[in-house]
Design a protein around this motif. Structure first.
Motif, PDB file in Angstrom:
ATOM      1  N   PHE A 132       0.672  -1.382   0.024  1.00 31.71           N
ATOM      2  CA  PHE A 132      -0.027  -0.222  -0.119  1.00 31.71           C
ATOM      3  C   PHE A 132       0.828   1.258   0.140  1.00 31.71           C
ATOM      4  CE2 PHE A 132      -2.501   2.826   3.132  1.00 31.71           C
ATOM      5  CZ  PHE A 132      -3.192   3.355   2.082  1.00 31.71           C
ATOM      6  N   TYR A 133       0.801   1.998  -1.063  1.00 32.19           N
ATOM      7  CA  TYR A 133       1.531   3.506  -1.081  1.00 32.19           C
ATOM      8  C   TYR A 133       0.495   4.662  -0.892  1.00 32.19           C
ATOM      9  CZ  TYR A 133       4.430   0.080  -4.096  1.00 32.19           C
ATOM     10  OH  TYR A 133       5.154  -0.719  -4.238  1.00 32.19           O
ATOM     11  N   THR A 134       1.205   5.070   0.114  1.00 28.93           N
ATOM     12  CA  THR A 134       0.223   6.270   0.813  1.00 28.93           C
ATOM     13  C   THR A 134       0.990   7.671   1.474  1.00 28.93           C
ATOM     14  OG1 THR A 134      -1.835   6.397   2.146  1.00 28.93           O
ATOM     15  CG2 THR A 134      -0.044   5.305   2.981  1.00 28.93           C
ATOM     16  N   HIS A 135       0.158   8.360   2.107  1.00 28.20           N
ATOM     17  CA  HIS A 135       0.707   9.463   2.730  1.00 28.20           C
ATOM     18  C   HIS A 135      -0.609   9.852   3.496  1.00 28.20           C
ATOM     19  CE1 HIS A 135       1.461  13.548   4.190  1.00 28.20           C
ATOM     20  NE2 HIS A 135       2.602  13.453   3.812  1.00 28.20           N
TER      21      HIS A 135
ATOM     22  N   ALA B 286       7.216   4.415 -11.680  1.00 29.81           N
ATOM     23  CA  ALA B 286       6.919   3.110 -12.308  1.00 29.81           C
ATOM     24  C   ALA B 286       5.832   2.332 -12.009  1.00 29.81           C
ATOM     25  CB  ALA B 286       8.215   2.380 -12.192  1.00 29.81           C
ATOM     26  N   ILE B 287       5.357   2.658 -10.771  1.00 32.33           N
ATOM     27  CA  ILE B 287       4.061   1.930 -10.154  1.00 32.33           C
ATOM     28  C   ILE B 287       2.911   2.896 -10.454  1.00 32.33           C
ATOM     29  CG2 ILE B 287       2.860   1.388  -8.040  1.00 32.33           C
ATOM     30  CD1 ILE B 287       6.007   1.120  -6.969  1.00 32.33           C
TER      31      ILE B 287
ATOM     32  N   ALA C 202      -1.989   4.014  -3.941  1.00 38.28           N
ATOM     33  CA  ALA C 202      -1.676   3.104  -4.980  1.00 38.28           C
ATOM     34  C   ALA C 202      -1.773   1.752  -4.295  1.00 38.28           C
ATOM     35  CB  ALA C 202      -0.755   3.155  -5.825  1.00 38.28           C
ATOM     36  N   LEU C 203      -2.269   0.479  -4.713  1.00 35.85           N
ATOM     37  CA  LEU C 203      -1.988  -0.616  -4.336  1.00 35.85           C
ATOM     38  C   LEU C 203      -1.386  -1.870  -5.328  1.00 35.85           C
ATOM     39  CD1 LEU C 203      -2.956  -2.310  -1.628  1.00 35.85           C
ATOM     40  CD2 LEU C 203      -4.722  -3.120  -2.871  1.00 35.85           C
TER      41      LEU C 203
ATOM     42  N   THR D 141      -4.625   1.749  -9.027  1.00 35.09           N
ATOM     43  CA  THR D 141      -4.867   3.000  -8.517  1.00 35.09           C
ATOM     44  C   THR D 141      -6.471   3.488  -8.525  1.00 35.09           C
ATOM     45  OG1 THR D 141      -4.759   4.225 -10.645  1.00 35.09           O
ATOM     46  CG2 THR D 141      -2.664   3.597  -9.438  1.00 35.09           C
ATOM     47  N   GLU D 142      -6.562   4.877  -7.949  1.00 34.92           N
ATOM     48  CA  GLU D 142      -7.809   5.060  -7.756  1.00 34.92           C
ATOM     49  C   GLU D 142      -8.699   4.717  -6.424  1.00 34.92           C
ATOM     50  OE1 GLU D 142      -7.438   7.987  -9.497  1.00 34.92           O
ATOM     51  OE2 GLU D 142      -5.955   7.046 -10.583  1.00 34.92           O
TER      52      GLU D 142
END
Length: 203
Positions: A5-8, A45-46, A54-55, A63-64
């Motif tokens: 899991f890519y996040t802030h 790249a992701i 993004a997951l 994404t989304e």
């Protein structure tokens, strides 16, 4: 296959974190920063858009926010976060999840000066029609689809709550009641605690 899991912690990733916690699936978090790691070649790249959330699930990237939540709900059918395929409820489920797109268009237009486009060219139509439609869907009911909590409830309550917080959305009783109905879910509280701790660690 592992979930990454890519996040802030100050992003729409908070909604996805809540959904991840609802699934109970294990996942790794990659914390990105605005303007630096979020725009770096490694992350582009992701997600070429250079934005979160993004997951990544194995070799699949989603994404989304709505797409990620739909995908996650399908991974755990035993949690009943999505109505059965072919059911009438499934249609309503898709409808109200995707209703957040015109709502967001309206809210962002208001946030950026309030110069709303003409109804015939705006994806959300008129503000009155949109808000009245949403109010009718939420009034006197804790769930949008059937009698159990689904990803539709999660997304709608998260977005409505966010826009109420920023005073972009009229605080109609139906909106307030629907957000409150889901604000104390254990998964929501866990997700908020995780992101709040990450945010505190950045200060």
């Amino acid at each position: 296959m592992s979930l990454t899991f890519y996040t802030h912690p100050m992003s729409r990733g908070r909604v996805v974190r809540w959904m991840l916690e609802e699934t109970g699936l294990p996942y790794d978090t990659v914390l990105l920063e605005y303007g630096t790691t979020m725009k770096a070649p490694e992350y582009r790249a992701i997600n070429p858009m250079g934005k979160v959330p993004a997951l990544k699930h194995g070799d699949t990237v989603i994404t989304e926010v709505a797409a990620i939540c739909l995908y996650l709900a399908d991974l755990v059918p035993e949690k009943k976060l999505v109505p059965p395929v072919g059911s009438f409820e499934r249609g309503s489920y898709y409808r109200w999840i995707n209703f957040m797109a015109p709502l967001e268009q309206l809210m962002m237009a208001k946030a950026n000066g309030g110069n709303l486009p003409r109804p015939e060219s705006a994806g959300f139509g008129t503000e009155q029609d949109l808000l009245d439609t949403l109010e009718a869907a939420l009034k006197d009911r804790p769930h949008l689809v059937g009698n159990t909590f689904t990803a539709a409830d999660l997304l709608v309550s998260a977005y409505v709550g966010w826009y109420l917080q920023f005073q972009l959305l009229e605080p109609r009783p139906a909106f307030l009641a629907f957000v409150e109905a889901h604000s104390q879910r254990p998964a929501r509280l866990r997700a908020d605690a995780i992101d709040d701790a990450l945010l505190a660690g950045q200060k």
